[in-house]
Scaffold this active site. Structure first.
Site, mmCIF file in Angstrom:
data_model
loop_
_atom_site.group_PDB
_atom_site.id
_atom_site.type_symbol
_atom_site.label_atom_id
_atom_site.label_comp_id
_atom_site.label_asym_id
_atom_site.label_seq_id
_atom_site.Cartn_x
_atom_site.Cartn_y
_atom_site.Cartn_z
ATOM 1 N N SER A 43 85.475 -10.578 49.890
ATOM 2 C CA SER A 43 85.728 -11.515 48.896
ATOM 3 C C SER A 43 87.198 -11.689 48.375
ATOM 4 O O SER A 43 87.620 -12.720 47.751
ATOM 5 C CB SER A 43 84.790 -10.803 47.629
ATOM 6 O OG SER A 43 83.413 -10.931 48.003
ATOM 7 N N GLN B 264 81.850 -3.418 44.834
ATOM 8 C CA GLN B 264 82.613 -4.685 44.638
ATOM 9 C C GLN B 264 84.219 -4.414 44.629
ATOM 10 O O GLN B 264 84.655 -5.461 45.197
ATOM 11 C CB GLN B 264 82.070 -5.037 42.963
ATOM 12 C CG GLN B 264 80.843 -5.838 42.968
ATOM 13 C CD GLN B 264 80.366 -6.251 41.641
ATOM 14 O OE1 GLN B 264 80.980 -5.742 40.632
ATOM 15 N NE2 GLN B 264 79.756 -7.197 41.498
ATOM 16 N N ASP C 135 85.494 -4.819 48.109
ATOM 17 C CA ASP C 135 84.918 -5.948 48.988
ATOM 18 C C ASP C 135 85.985 -6.904 49.759
ATOM 19 O O ASP C 135 86.647 -7.927 48.969
ATOM 20 C CB ASP C 135 84.015 -6.770 48.165
ATOM 21 C CG ASP C 135 83.277 -8.031 48.886
ATOM 22 O OD1 ASP C 135 83.776 -8.426 50.291
ATOM 23 O OD2 ASP C 135 82.590 -8.397 48.301
ATOM 24 N N ARG D 100 77.488 -5.092 49.958
ATOM 25 C CA ARG D 100 77.642 -6.072 48.606
ATOM 26 C C ARG D 100 76.899 -5.746 47.881
ATOM 27 O O ARG D 100 75.747 -6.216 47.394
ATOM 28 C CB ARG D 100 77.472 -7.775 49.142
ATOM 29 C CG ARG D 100 78.619 -8.215 49.890
ATOM 30 C CD ARG D 100 78.762 -9.715 49.943
ATOM 31 N NE ARG D 100 80.084 -10.168 50.096
ATOM 32 C CZ ARG D 100 80.109 -11.285 50.614
ATOM 33 N NH1 ARG D 100 79.341 -12.386 50.572
ATOM 34 N NH2 ARG D 100 81.570 -11.822 50.856
ATOM 35 N N TYR E 167 73.356 -13.952 52.263
ATOM 36 C CA TYR E 167 74.216 -15.024 53.239
ATOM 37 C C TYR E 167 73.339 -16.209 53.337
ATOM 38 O O TYR E 167 71.968 -16.139 53.316
ATOM 39 C CB TYR E 167 74.552 -14.326 54.398
ATOM 40 C CG TYR E 167 75.380 -13.313 54.368
ATOM 41 C CD1 TYR E 167 77.014 -13.598 54.138
ATOM 42 C CD2 TYR E 167 75.107 -11.958 54.259
ATOM 43 C CE1 TYR E 167 77.849 -12.657 54.191
ATOM 44 C CE2 TYR E 167 76.197 -10.987 53.959
ATOM 45 C CZ TYR E 167 77.518 -11.221 54.017
ATOM 46 O OH TYR E 167 78.606 -10.365 54.000
#
Length: 379
Positions: free
Chosen positions: A133, A127, A130, A122, A230
């Site tokens: 996500s 991005q 991902d 991440r 996380y």
């Protein structure tokens, strides 16, 4: 260079790993793209659209995978697919390796270079790659839609000549990507939304979406986040205090959506049978972690369970419930990653095995399991 996009072999998987848009981009990179007939049917992509984008339609998995240098999939390859894939091929998919050591070993023995998209770091550069996500975002949205479909009352407050209909009260447990999208969607539908998370940074995000944050905000709470963003496992003492607060709050809610997952571990139990029993008749719970053991006592994978007069929704593969949108985002994630492994001038595969994205995601290579989380202990 040949790139293969087989139809997903796992039952209940309607998504596809490429779209006409990404096929065009791969063709521009120098690939011959083979798409198995019907691969995109459940994502509303007709074969003709893949053909128009420059792909060749293959009759079956064998023809699709034959001599492919790169294979794109949603789920990890099956045993049959491994047998059809040539040694040295790059296979990029969501591999779901935890608890499936035999499947990881089988990929190594097949001689493929397997990349697990869910291990993408991440970082800013990654991005656009991902998949966690992109798919969680859709799952959070769909969770609210599924809940509203089972909730037999209106979601927004309605003021009518016949009286006022109160707004539904929605509580979202876990304010990661899925949770934040669930909050936003429930707010758009007019619900009164509250949310909780053990990460301090989540409070500001929750409140920015117009929801109220619910948590025991003590010293442990303020340190409850890993460097990777996380949630950490909390102490038993904190869990007890938080559970007491949550139990009181849940009893007043109409809809609860749970999204809590810890990578590589079973989903934490957030709602017990007593909390479920405390809810009003007709209340709905959506357990988005049901595939990892579930956050809710009584949730059943692939079922809408009933506990008294409360429904507990445990749909599997929630992003797949809106496959057309999910495939569009997932395919772009895969293209963004695959593109980094291509020499555009030479139109050739050129994997930089020292690239941090490659090192983070490669599971198997040259007949060996190489990812540190799964490689055999050689000490």
């Amino acid at each position: 260079m040949k790139l293969a996009v087989p139809r997903e072999s796992e039952a209940g998987e309607p998504r596809v790993a490429a779209t006409p848009d990404t096929v065009k981009r791969f063709v521009a990179l120098g690939f011959d793209v083979a798409v198995e007939k019907g691969a995109g049917a459940l994502s509303r992509i007709p074969d003709a659209d893949f053909e128009a984008a420059g792909a060749t339609l293959a009759a079956d998995a064998k023809a699709t995978l034959a001599d492919a240098d790169v294979v794109l999939k949603v789920r990890r390859p099956s045993t049959d697919e491994l047998g059809l894939t040539k040694k040295g091929a790059l296979v990029i998919a969501s591999m779901d390796p935890y608890g499936h050591d035999d499947a990881v070993k089988a990929m190594a023995e097949a001689g493929i270079a397997a990349f697990a998209m869910e291990f993408m770091p991440r970082i800013t550069r990654a991005q656009s790659m991902d998949v966690l996500s992109s798919q969680a975002n859709l799952a959070g949205y769909q969770a609210v839609i599924d809940a509203s479909a089972e909730y037999d009352r209106a979601m927004p407050m309605m003021m009518t000549a016949a009286g006022t209909v109160p707004a539904a009260r929605v509580f979202v447990m876990g304010a990661g990507v899925a949770g934040l999208q669930a909050i936003a969607t429930a707010r758009r539908l007019g619900a009164v939304v509250t949310a909780t998370d053990v990460r301090p940074a989540a409070k500001e995000q929750v409140e920015s979406l117009g929801a109220k944050f619910v948590a025991v905000e003590d010293d442990e709470f303020k340190q409850a986040e890993t460097a990777g963003g996380y949630a950490k496992e909390m102490s038993d003492e904190y869990k007890k205090k938080q559970n007491e607060l949550v139990a009181t709050h849940i009893a007043k809610q109409d809809i609860v959506i749970t999204t809590a997952l810890i990578p590589g571990r079973p989903a934490p139990k957030l709602i017990d049978a007593a909390m479920v029993a405390s809810m009003k008749p007709g209340s709905v719970i959506v357990d988005l972690a049901v595939e990892r053991g579930g956050n809710v006592e009584g949730s059943k994978p692939g079922k809408i369970a009933k506990s008294g007069d409360v429904k507990i929704i445990g749909h599997l593969n929630v992003p797949g419930r809106i496959a057309a949108s999910a495939s569009t985002l997932y395919a772009k994630n895969l293209f963004a990653f695959a593109e980094t492994m291509i020499d555009k001038e030479a139109k050739a595969i050129a994997v930089n095995w020292d690239d941090e994205l490659v090192k983070a995601t490669v599971l198997t290579r040259d007949g060996q399991v190489v990812h540190p989380a799964f490689a055999p202990d050689t000490k």
